[in-house]
Design an enzyme around this catalytic site. Structure first.
Site, PDB file in Angstrom:
ATOM      1  N   CYS A 173      48.451  29.469  68.398  1.00 11.41           N
ATOM      2  CA  CYS A 173      48.872  30.271  69.552  1.00 11.41           C
ATOM      3  C   CYS A 173      49.955  29.548  70.347  1.00 11.41           C
ATOM      4  O   CYS A 173      51.054  29.370  69.855  1.00 11.41           O
ATOM      5  CB  CYS A 173      47.666  30.655  70.410  1.00 11.41           C
TER       6      CYS A 173
ATOM      7  N   HIS B  23      44.331  33.244  66.759  1.00 11.67           N
ATOM      8  CA  HIS B  23      43.339  32.186  66.984  1.00 11.67           C
ATOM      9  C   HIS B  23      42.349  32.155  65.821  1.00 11.67           C
ATOM     10  O   HIS B  23      41.385  32.932  65.828  1.00 11.67           O
ATOM     11  CB  HIS B  23      42.565  32.450  68.278  1.00 11.67           C
TER      12      HIS B  23
ATOM     13  N   GLU C 220      40.034  30.103  65.269  1.00 13.10           N
ATOM     14  CA  GLU C 220      38.694  29.694  65.747  1.00 13.10           C
ATOM     15  C   GLU C 220      37.928  30.847  66.384  1.00 13.10           C
ATOM     16  O   GLU C 220      36.743  30.741  66.642  1.00 13.10           O
ATOM     17  CB  GLU C 220      38.822  28.504  66.709  1.00 13.10           C
TER      18      GLU C 220
END
Lengths: 281, 212
Positions: free
Chosen positions: B85, B188, B190
């Site tokens: 990001c 993202h 994660e």
């Protein structure tokens, strides 16, 4: 294309999941940890955890619980309940939440929306409104776990919240809570039309059809529910299958053949294929 | 057994990095969060995550004295680095976010606002599907092509040769790229459930193949 989202709302009081009916009766359902593990396998797009009586009972967000989530939950997480200050937002985000849902404090101290957005970004600030029709049959925002009328019109306040920097609006209907008769679609449509930020619908889902109605007729970006997901096996996968059949662009992850699901006109499952849950990583 | 790479998640004081750390731990990686130049120098791989504003991020990186060690480890020693990001955007020459700010300068491109029509909402938040444009090990065996995005700015020059995927939200933008050891994603991983964890696993296992 940005997908329409399906977001289970885990409603808790302290650390126990409860089923809420009309914001007045709460039936215990089970442990948060178990629900999270299921949802991770079942196609959900985000998770919202709301401690619905935190502010009223003077509780702060449960940091240990948020820590638990971030170790297990590789999805965007929103935490609400007891968020009354910038410090509460900071602690919640620091513990691993991606967004906070601000309810009572957004009304009593709207500056918190602006401050929160400035420090953490608009994407981290969800303004949550609990709404009921008053004696004049007009929609009105209630605070303090739905107990206290504010005299505020939800459409006006949604606009104000958006202008202060809120990233999303979470709309919960007190009248529909636990009633299983579907979202308050008029309310959703009015709020969606009034703001240019995503609106999340909650309150009233009793059938899979209601999710599709929320998106198509309520014109929201995301649909949420609590009770229904706690009582049906693989509930969120079935909800996604229904939304897909209704022509809604959703994210699919399980190795289910979504086209093999059959529903009746009310959205009840007639045929459910064997679902192979994807090894989810 | 191959010894595990030591992965350092670079902390430049802006955001919660635990999500990235937890995801790496879940995948069995040997990862730490640090802003210590010595840790960065001793790492096998680096991750530059990020949520926040570009200008402030660069200021922190400079104030913490991290630019020099990052240049050395990434440009000279060619250690693999994954930018996520804002971290991915920081690789750029510059960004137009809230003014014009100089970036790490590793990628000759300018980060610009996603200029979209009124029917598209900004920030671009939510799940969107990417289109893989160039072979990349990051996307090997991903269960689906939807990832979680949260941003208002991006690399909008999709003619960029090093791009590995693109995405669209009113305007096309680069969703990931790889220039040798410099790898980045606008989304993202994660927070992107199964697909995201697979991307991180692919980075953990990356052995410097030219086609990551």
């Amino acid at each position: 294309m940005l997908k329409k989202r399906l977001i289970p709302c885990i409603v808790i009081r302290d650390n126990i999941i409860v089923q809420s009916i009309g914001f007045s009766r709460y039936l215990p359902v089970g442990k948060v940890e178990v629900a999270v593990e299921f949802f991770m396998k079942w196609d959900v797009d985000e998770i919202i955890v709301l401690d619905i009586t935190a502010t009223r009972d003077g509780r702060k967000p449960n940091i240990d619980l948020i820590n638990f989530f971030t170790e297990k939950c590789f999805l965007p997480l929103t935490v609400g309940g007891g968020i009354n200050s910038l410090e509460d937002i900071r602690n919640t985000i620091k513990a691993g939440a991606d967004k906070v849902a601000i309810n009572t404090a957004a009304i009593t101290n709207p500056e918190i929306i602006q401050q929160g957005a400035r420090v953490f970004g608009s994407q981290a600030i969800i303004v949550s409104m609990d709404i009921k029709k008053n004696s004049e049959n007009k929609h009105e925002i209630y605070i303090d776990s739905g107990k206290k009328p504010t005299g505020l019109d939800p459409v006006d306040f949604a606009k104000k919240a958006a202008s202060l920097g809120a990233g999303e609006i979470f709309v919960n209907s007190i009248d529909r809570d636990g009633m299983k008769n579907g979202y308050d679609l008029d309310l959703l449509r009015m709020i969606s039309a009034a703001v240019n930020i995503p609106v999340i619908a909650c309150g009233g889902v009793g059938k899979m059809q209601h999710f599709a109605e929320g998106i198509i007729d309520g014109r929201v970006s995301a649909v949420s529910a609590a009770n229904i997901f706690q009582h049906i096996e693989q509930s969120t996968i079935i909800a996604k299958a229904f939304m897909k059949k209704a022509g809604i662009d959703v994210r699919l992850i399980s190795k289910a053949n979504y086209d093999d699901f059959e529903f009746d006109e009310l959205g009840r499952v007639l045929k459910s294929p064997k679902i192979e849950e994807a090894r989810w990583y | 057994m191959i010894p595990k790479d030591k992965i350092v998640i670079i902390d430049y004081g802006l955001c919660n990095l635990n999500s990235v750390l937890n995801a790496l731990k879940f995948l069995g990686a040997n990862a730490i969060i640090s802003q210590n130049p010595e840790d960065i120098a001793s790492a096998d791989k680096l991750i530059l995550p990020g949520v926040g504003a570009f200008g402030e991020a660069m200021k922190n990186i400079n104030d913490l004295g991290l630019k020099k060690v990052m240049d050395e480890e990434v440009l000279v020693k060619k250690k693999p680095i994954l930018g996520i990001c804002l971290g991915f955007q920081l690789f750029a020459k510059e960004s137009e976010e809230n003014g014009l700010f100089e970036g790490l300068g590793w990628i000759d491109s300018t980060v610009k606002k996603l200029n979209v029509g009124p029917e598209f909402r900004i920030p671009h938040v939510g799940w969107n599907n990417i289109k893989v444009t160039n072979e990349s090990c990051l996307f090997e065996q991903i269960p689906d092509d939807n990832f979680y995005f949260v941003h208002s700015y991006g690399y909008i020059d999709t003619t960029m040769k090093i791009k590995t995927s693109v995405c669209s939200h009113g305007v096309d933008f680069v969703a990931s790229f790889q220039k040798e050891n410099i790898i980045g994603t606008q989304f993202h991983p994660e927070k992107s459930h199964a697909s995201g964890l697979r991307v991180l696993k692919n980075f953990i296992e990356y052995r410097g193949e030219t086609k990551c």
